[in-house]
Design a protein around this motif. Structure first.
Motif, PDB file in Angstrom:
ATOM      1  N   MET A 100       0.785  -1.214   0.001  1.00  0.00           N
ATOM      2  CA  MET A 100      -0.021   0.107   0.049  1.00  0.00           C
ATOM      3  C   MET A 100       0.897   1.100  -0.146  1.00  0.00           C
ATOM      4  O   MET A 100       1.960   1.506   0.907  1.00  0.00           O
ATOM      5  N   THR A 107      -1.803   6.289  -0.413  1.00  0.00           N
ATOM      6  CA  THR A 107      -3.179   5.550  -0.158  1.00  0.00           C
ATOM      7  C   THR A 107      -3.431   5.708   1.605  1.00  0.00           C
ATOM      8  O   THR A 107      -4.454   5.644   1.829  1.00  0.00           O
ATOM      9  N   GLN A 133      -4.689   9.194   2.528  1.00  0.00           N
ATOM     10  CA  GLN A 133      -6.094   9.017   2.051  1.00  0.00           C
ATOM     11  C   GLN A 133      -6.958   8.380   3.017  1.00  0.00           C
ATOM     12  O   GLN A 133      -8.212   8.818   3.373  1.00  0.00           O
ATOM     13  N   PRO A 158      -4.159   8.362  -5.932  1.00  0.00           N
ATOM     14  CA  PRO A 158      -5.361   7.363  -5.612  1.00  0.00           C
ATOM     15  C   PRO A 158      -6.096   7.532  -6.809  1.00  0.00           C
ATOM     16  O   PRO A 158      -6.534   8.459  -7.451  1.00  0.00           O
TER      17      PRO A 158
END
Length: 406
Positions: free
Chosen positions: A1, A5, A8, A237
C-alpha cells in the motif's frame, strides 16, 4: 500500500470527527450566557482548533477585488490568459487605469503550496504594475494523458507566459523558481527572443546552495536521489483525475516545512486556543486565516520534484555552468538586456545569505549599473514577500528598478 493511499485512508477516517467538531462549534453562537462560561469556552475552543486543523487540496482564493492606485480605488478581476494542463497564466486585470502600467510576471514556487501563498506580494505589486502570476495546478488533478512535467517543461511554460505578456515586461521569482527563471531569461537571451524581460528580480532563491547550506539544503543532500524516488514518490489514488500519476505529495512537503519550525507552529496553535477561549475572535482569525492557506497543499509531478532535488540542490548545476535545457548548456552570461535585482533576508533559514546573490557572478554579460542587490535586515524567508518590511522596504527596491528601465 502506497504512502498516499495510507494518508487518504487516514484522512477519510478523520473526516466525520472533524465535521462533527465544526458543526458543534457553530452551536456555540446560539448558547447565550451559558456559552460564555470559561469551561464552555475552553471546550469549544478545543473543538475549533481540532476541527479546522486539516490538510486540504483546495486552492484558496486570492480574494483581491480592488487596489488603490494613486488616489483612486480600482476594481480587480482575475482572468485566465493561458490555460495549460499543469498551470495557468493568471492576470489581475484592473479597470480604468489612466496610464498603462509596467507588466510584471510573478513566478510562484511549485513546492507544495498554491500560488495564493503570494497574495500579499501581488496586492502590493498591483499598485504600480499590471500583474500576472503562474498559477500552478495540483498534479493529482492532471490526467496521465497530459504527459510528464519536469524542469524543462516548467521553463517552457515560463517562456510561453512571458511571450504572451509581450516584450519589455518584467519578471519576479520567489524562492525555488529563481533558478528556473534565471535559466529561462538566459535561454531567451541566447535565442534573442524579443519577449525577454526588461528586469529580473530574484528573491530568496537557491541559485547556489553550496553557499552557507541551510537545513533544507542538508535534507536534500543527505540521501541519494534514488532514496527520494523510493521513499517519497507515490501514485495518485484512483478517485482523482490524475489517478496513477506519480507525485511528491503536498502533505509530505507540508510536514517537512512544519518540522523545521515545529516549536513556532505548536506555540501558534496554543495561542489560537487561548484567543478562542478568551473570545478574542478577530485576533484568532489572523492565525486561522494563515493556517487555512498554509494547510492547503498541492502535489508535485514526480519528475519535477526529483529533477529539482538533484539538479538544483544536490548538483547545483546552474551555478557550475552545467545546467542543460533541451540538450544545450544554459549560459546566464548571455543575458545583456535584462537588469538584475537579487533580494535576500538576513534571517532566512531556507535560502541563506549569499545563495541568491550568486546570480551576479553568473550574469557576466551585464554591465555593473544593470545589477543590484538588496539585503533586507531583520526578516526571514517569508518576510521577503509578505508583511510590513516587504511592503515598505523590499518593494520600493523593485519598483525603483522597474521605473529606471521603463
Amino acid at each position: 500500500m502506497s504512502l498516499y493511499t495510507v494518508f487518504q485512508a487516514w484522512t477519510d477516517a478523520a473526516t466525520p470527527f472533524r465535521s462533527a467538531a465544526q458543526t458543534m462549534v457553530k452551536m456555540h453562537e446560539s448558547m447565550g450566557v451559558f456559552g460564555e462560561l470559561p469551561m464552555v469556552r475552553n471546550y469549544f475552543a478545543m473543538l475549533d482548533v481540532v476541527g479546522n486543523a486539516q490538510v486540504t487540496h483546495t486552492r484558496p482564493s486570492f480574494a483581491i477585488d480592488h487596489v488603490v492606485v494613486g488616489n483612486r480605488v480600482l476594481s480587480v478581476r482575475e482572468e485566465i490568459t493561458i490555460a495549460l494542463p499543469f498551470g495557468n497564466l493568471l492576470h489581475f486585470a484592473k479597470d480604468e487605469v489612466d496610464t498603462p502600467q509596467p507588466k510584471m510576471l510573478v513566478v510562484a514556487p511549485l513546492s507544495g503550496h498554491f500560488a495564493t501563498l503570494l497574495r500579499e506580494t501581488v496586492q502590493v505589486l498591483l499598485r504600480d504594475h499590471d500583474v500576472y502570476i503562474t498559477d500552478w495546478a495540483n498534479a493529482r488533478d492532471v490526467p496521465l494523458s497530459a504527459g510528464r512535467f519536469g524542469i524543462e517543461d516548467y521553463i517552457d511554460y515560463t517562456i510561453r507566459f512571458l511571450e504572451e505578456i509581450g516584450p519589455r515586461q518584467h519578471v519576479l521569482a520567489v524562492c525555488q523558481p529563481c533558478v528556473t527563471t534565471l535559466a529561462t531569461v538566459a535561454i531567451m537571451a541566447e535565442a534573442q527572443n524579443p519577449a525577454q524581460p526588461a528586469t529580473m528580480t530574484l528573491m530568496g532563491g537557491p541559485i547556489d546552495t553550496r553557499i552557507s547550506p541551510t537545513v533544507v539544503n542538508d535534507l536534500a543532500t543527505a540521501n541519494p536521489i534514488e532514496w527520494f524516488a523510493e521513499k517519497l514518490i507515490s501514485p495518485v489514488p484512483a478517485r482523482y483525475a490524475g489517478a496513477g500519476r506519480k507525485v511528491y505529495p503536498g502533505f509530505l512537503q507540508l510536514t517537512a516545512f512544519m518540522s523545521m519550525n515545529k516549536d513556532r507552529h505548536t506555540s501558534q496553535h496554543r495561542r489560537l486556543y487561548r484567543l478562542l477561549a478568551e473570545g478574542k475572535v478577530e485576533e484568532a482569525a489572523v492565525i486561522q486565516d494563515f493556517y487555512e492557506e498554509y494547510f492547503a497543499v498541492l502535489d508535485l509531478a514526480a519528475e519535477f520534484y526529483l529533477e529539482t532535488v538533484e539538479q538544483v540542490f544536490q548538483k547545483t548545476l546552474l551555478a557550475k555552468g552545467e545546467f542543460a535545457y533541451r540538450g544545450r548548456l544554459v549560459d546566464p552570461g548571455q543575458i545583456k538586456q535584462t537588469a538584475l535585482l537579487t533580494v535576500e533576508g538576513e534571517r532566512d533559514d531556507i535560502c541563506s545569505v549569499g545563495q541568491t546573490a550568486a546570480a551576479h557572478d553568473l550574469c557576466l554579460g551585464l554591465v555593473p549599473h544593470m545589477k543590484r542587490h538588496h539585503l533586507q535586515p531583520g526578516v526571514g524567508h517569508y518576510g521577503l514577500f509578505a508583511g510590513r518590511k516587504w511592503e515598505n522596504q523590499v518593494y520600493p527596491q523593485i519598483r525603483n528598478l522597474v521605473l529606471a528601465v521603463s
